[in-house]
Design an enzyme around this catalytic site. Structure first.
Site, mmCIF file in Angstrom:
data_model
loop_
_atom_site.group_PDB
_atom_site.id
_atom_site.type_symbol
_atom_site.label_atom_id
_atom_site.label_comp_id
_atom_site.label_asym_id
_atom_site.label_seq_id
_atom_site.Cartn_x
_atom_site.Cartn_y
_atom_site.Cartn_z
ATOM 1 N N CYS A 1 42.777 -19.740 -15.795
ATOM 2 C CA CYS A 1 42.880 -20.932 -15.506
ATOM 3 C C CYS A 1 42.651 -22.648 -16.320
ATOM 4 C CB CYS A 1 40.799 -21.154 -14.700
ATOM 5 S SG CYS A 1 41.038 -20.103 -13.357
ATOM 6 N N LYS B 1 44.334 -24.875 -15.687
ATOM 7 C CA LYS B 1 44.421 -26.206 -13.736
ATOM 8 C C LYS B 1 44.925 -27.584 -14.659
ATOM 9 C CE LYS B 1 41.278 -24.078 -11.248
ATOM 10 N NZ LYS B 1 39.535 -24.405 -10.802
ATOM 11 N N SER C 1 56.848 -13.961 -3.148
ATOM 12 C CA SER C 1 57.442 -14.470 -4.742
ATOM 13 C C SER C 1 58.483 -15.341 -4.544
ATOM 14 C CB SER C 1 57.304 -13.118 -5.075
ATOM 15 O OG SER C 1 58.566 -11.755 -4.279
#
Length: 325
Positions: free
Chosen positions: A14, A17, A137
């Site tokens: 994360c 981000k 994908s």
């Protein structure tokens, strides 16, 4: 020779981000949609979108994916799945179906590694009682994995980031330090099993207990750090928070890793974003730890849960959005 997945990405987890201030500028003007069935939308940057489909049922929709946060593909899959499911738990919901989101450098990394990533995600989703119904994908220069998750909740039991009220305690359900430990892992290859298991663990029990206790305000602690997510909740709710830094739990080696400089750029950007609304009497390293970009962190709950540490309290809106003592 083992493949180090973290070396195939510019960042990890994360911490990749888009910075919160930059992201808010990108989506400015896109909120404010008016729809009687849309209970939670883009306006306050909550953990998921919520739509009412009847008087007793609300549907929570969310998606989360990121580059490798650890080198082990199975563990990365577990962590990414737990992180995606977290958004549903943070709103007081129960996940009912997930689909995989995959980006894979197929000419660089073997497909057998991808199978392990997907197996890790499948196992955690199974543990959550959430079937994985397919996915999408693409061939991508960097490996990426996550899930889009659908959950359900009772509309009158939603936990939102705009519902914090003064006079209530602030509870954290997982320790901090995941960001600095992941950054150290990427730089050195050193493995931190406690961090891996913390990231791969679900927040299901904490969410169930919070809803049962009547909690109506909560958020997750992920890429914007504890300070960033708390700042968003205080701003949306029109109140302030007093944070007791000494009460905040940390993983083993987190403080030492911060002192040694394993602090991500995402963490530093988090702190700069909240600094205008911050009043602090602690040092810069402490603030960076509180702004540490977590991956699959815990719930930050306005209320008290047995067994989870109280790390602060909500107060009436003051000059500072967050006071750290």
């Amino acid at each position: 020779m083992a493949v180090r997945l973290t070396q195939y990405a510019h960042g990890g987890g994360c911490a990749c981000k888009i910075p919160p201030g930059e992201l808010e500028a990108v989506v400015a003007g896109l909120g404010g949609q008016r729809n009687a069935d849309l209970l939670v939308g883009l306006d306050d940057g909550d953990d998921g979108a919520v739509v009412s489909i009847g008087p007793d049922t609300a549907v929570i929709s969310t998606a989360d994916f990121f580059t490798p946060v650890v080198d082990d593909p199975y563990d990365w899959g577990r962590i990414a799945a737990a992180n995606a499911l977290l958004d549903v738990y943070a709103m007081g919901g129960r996940p009912i179906v997930a689909i995989n989101l995959v980006g894979w450098p197929r000419d660089v990394l073997p497909s057998e590694l991808l199978t392990e990533v997907l197996r890790g995600g499948f196992d955690v989703a199974t543990l959550a009682g959430c079937p994985v119904g397919g996915g999408h994908s693409i061939d991508d220069p960097e490996p990426k994995y996550g899930m889009a998750v659908t959950g359900v909740a009772a509309p009158d039991q939603l936990m939102r980031n705009d519902s914090a009220r003064a006079g209530l305690p602030l509870t954290l359900t997982k320790p901090l330090g995941l960001g600095v430990l992941n950054n150290r892992h990427k730089a050195t290859g050193e493995v931190f099993p406690q961090a891996v298991e913390t990231m791969a663990s679900l927040n299901a029990d904490a969410a169930t207990a919070a809803v049962a206790a009547g909690v109506r305000a909560a958020t997750d602690v992920t890429g914007f750090g504890l300070l960033g997510h708390l700042y968003k909740m205080m701003r949306a709710s029109g109140v302030s928070a007093v944070l007791d830094s000494a009460a905040v739990p940390y993983l083993d080696a987190a403080r030492a890793s911060a002192a040694e400089g394993y602090i991500s750029g995402g963490t530093r950007r988090n702190l700069e974003w909240v600094r205008p609304g911050l009043d602090a009497t602690v040092d810069e390293t402490e603030l960076l730890l509180l702004a540490d970009a977590q991956t699959s962190g815990g719930l930050l709950i306005v209320g008290e849960l047995p067994g989870a540490p109280v790390v602060g309290e909500i107060v009436a809106r003051g000059a500072a959005m967050i006071s750290v003592r």
